[in-house]
Design a protein around this motif. Structure first.
Motif, PDB file in Angstrom:
ATOM      1  N   VAL A  74       2.151   9.371  -0.159  1.00  0.00           N
ATOM      2  CA  VAL A  74       2.321   8.230   0.746  1.00  0.00           C
ATOM      3  C   VAL A  74       3.762   7.742   0.720  1.00  0.00           C
ATOM      4  CG1 VAL A  74       1.657   5.834   1.182  1.00  0.00           C
ATOM      5  CG2 VAL A  74      -0.096   7.531   0.607  1.00  0.00           C
ATOM      6  N   GLN A  75       4.350   7.695  -0.458  1.00  0.00           N
ATOM      7  CA  GLN A  75       5.731   7.233  -0.577  1.00  0.00           C
ATOM      8  C   GLN A  75       6.685   8.162   0.166  1.00  0.00           C
ATOM      9  OE1 GLN A  75       6.700   4.353  -1.827  1.00  0.00           O
ATOM     10  NE2 GLN A  75       8.786   4.824  -1.179  1.00  0.00           N
ATOM     11  N   LEU A  82       5.907  10.059   2.710  1.00  0.00           N
ATOM     12  CA  LEU A  82       5.643   9.928   4.145  1.00  0.00           C
ATOM     13  C   LEU A  82       6.230   8.636   4.713  1.00  0.00           C
ATOM     14  CD1 LEU A  82       1.983  11.267   4.483  1.00  0.00           C
ATOM     15  CD2 LEU A  82       4.128  12.454   4.965  1.00  0.00           C
ATOM     16  N   ARG A  83       6.533   7.706   3.856  1.00  0.00           N
ATOM     17  CA  ARG A  83       7.243   6.510   4.313  1.00  0.00           C
ATOM     18  C   ARG A  83       8.726   6.801   4.529  1.00  0.00           C
ATOM     19  NH1 ARG A  83       4.196   2.455   0.002  1.00  0.00           N
ATOM     20  NH2 ARG A  83       2.308   2.125   1.279  1.00  0.00           N
ATOM     21  N   ARG A  99      -3.091   3.198   4.346  1.00  0.00           N
ATOM     22  CA  ARG A  99      -1.762   2.758   3.921  1.00  0.00           C
ATOM     23  C   ARG A  99      -0.722   3.020   5.012  1.00  0.00           C
ATOM     24  NH1 ARG A  99      -1.854   5.415  -2.203  1.00  0.00           N
ATOM     25  NH2 ARG A  99      -4.000   4.756  -2.702  1.00  0.00           N
ATOM     26  N   HIS A 159       2.575   4.293   6.691  1.00  0.00           N
ATOM     27  CA  HIS A 159       3.546   5.382   6.544  1.00  0.00           C
ATOM     28  C   HIS A 159       3.883   5.880   7.937  1.00  0.00           C
ATOM     29  CE1 HIS A 159       0.382   8.378   7.377  1.00  0.00           C
ATOM     30  NE2 HIS A 159      -0.403   7.612   6.631  1.00  0.00           N
ATOM     31  N   GLN A 160       4.850   6.769   8.037  1.00  0.00           N
ATOM     32  CA  GLN A 160       5.256   7.269   9.343  1.00  0.00           C
ATOM     33  C   GLN A 160       4.864   8.733   9.563  1.00  0.00           C
ATOM     34  OE1 GLN A 160       9.491   7.396   9.926  1.00  0.00           O
ATOM     35  NE2 GLN A 160       9.954   7.941   7.807  1.00  0.00           N
TER      36      GLN A 160
END
Length: 299
Positions: free
Chosen positions: A58-59, A61-62, A103, A105-106
């Protein structure tokens, strides 16, 4: 799968990275996450345990706009159980869907599956980032082009009839084209005269899908096939009230919807079967009860 790959090619300019994973051979989530993390950030050391891997994904993908495609998601779902039930050892994939669906994310996750994962229901909606797209059949004109490319010939009406029989499904049409060409010289009318439109590759595919449903789901499919038209939920519940609790029947109906095996009426709580499954149940034994149906699910 072909549609997902085509979509990936079209969308590739909008992403910094596109990753395609087939779940056909059942990779464990830990291994898939390690491959994905290494592809996005080669210098990063894989985290442990699964929860840390998900947090790391997730981090990333942010920071990076990535498209992750998981093909054949149904391969990690348990046959003979309610739709959306994971095979032993694969339940952690549900945590992946929740993590990327809940969550911020982009990135984007695209799933292809013949069964809808249970985690998507609470997440999807018109104003949420999660969408479900049920694939319908191709147009009759496109179906005709597929059949002509496979050297299948006949009147326009016969070709339309064949396309309708298989719900405009391109894989089904390609599978049935071979016996039509090899056994009937490509003549659709002779194929229909033989009387059994479900055999060879198509019959095998239908049998594989049927094996995934529960006995109660098969009973409901058979009941709908007998009526050959929309049947109300209240009527289905009344038919089975002496055999099964109402809650159990409703759960089975929901499971059939997740498998894309039944269609709901647009104006009332009633269900019916696709034409292809009606024809199949009419000509075969009660254990073969499933149409050819595909879906794409997006996060």
């Amino acid at each position: 799968s072909s549609l997902a790959l085509t979509l990936a090619e079209l969308l590739a300019p909008q992403f910094e990275l596109v990753l395609f994973h087939s779940l056909q051979n059942g990779p464990l989530l830990a291994d898939l996450l390690d491959q994905t993390l290494q592809a996005i950030a080669p210098a990063q050391t894989p985290a442990e345990p699964i929860a840390h891997k998900l947090a790391a994904l997730v981090q990333l993908l942010r920071q990076w706009r990535c498209l992750l495609i998981l093909d054949n998601f149904e391969a990690i779902l348990a046959p003979g159980a309610l739709a959306g039930t994971y095979r032993s050892g694969y339940g952690e994939y549900g945590a992946l869907l929740r993590a990327l669906g809940e969550r911020a994310h982009q990135g984007c996750l695209l799933l292809t599956s013949r069964e809808k994962p249970a985690e998507l229901g609470p997440l999807e909606g018109r104003t949420t980032p999660v969408r479900t797209l049920e694939l319908t059949g191709l147009s009759e004109r496109v179906c005709q082009l597929i059949l002509e490319a496979k050297e299948v010939v006949g009147s326009a009406e016969d070709l339309r009839r064949l396309a309708r029989l298989y719900g405009g499904n391109p894989l089904a049409l390609q599978l049935v084209a071979e016996p039509i060409r090899e056994l009937f010289g490509g003549d659709v009318q002779s194929f229909f005269a033989a009387g059994d439109s479900f055999f060879n590759g198509v019959g095998t595919l239908l049998a594989q899908q049927c094996a995934r449903s529960t006995p109660l789901e098969q009973t409901l499919l058979w009941r709908l096939a007998i009526e050959r038209e929309f049947v109300s939920v209240s009527a289905l519940l009344a038919d089975l009230r002496d055999l099964m609790p109402q809650r159990v029947v409703l759960v089975a109906l929901e499971s059939l919807r997740r498998r894309m095996l039944i269609e709901r009426a647009s104006d009332r709580p009633a269900f019916t079967l696709q034409p292809v499954i009606l024809s199949l149940i009419h000509i075969s034994e009660p254990t073969r009860r499933t149409p050819i149906s595909y879906a794409v699910f997006c996060l």
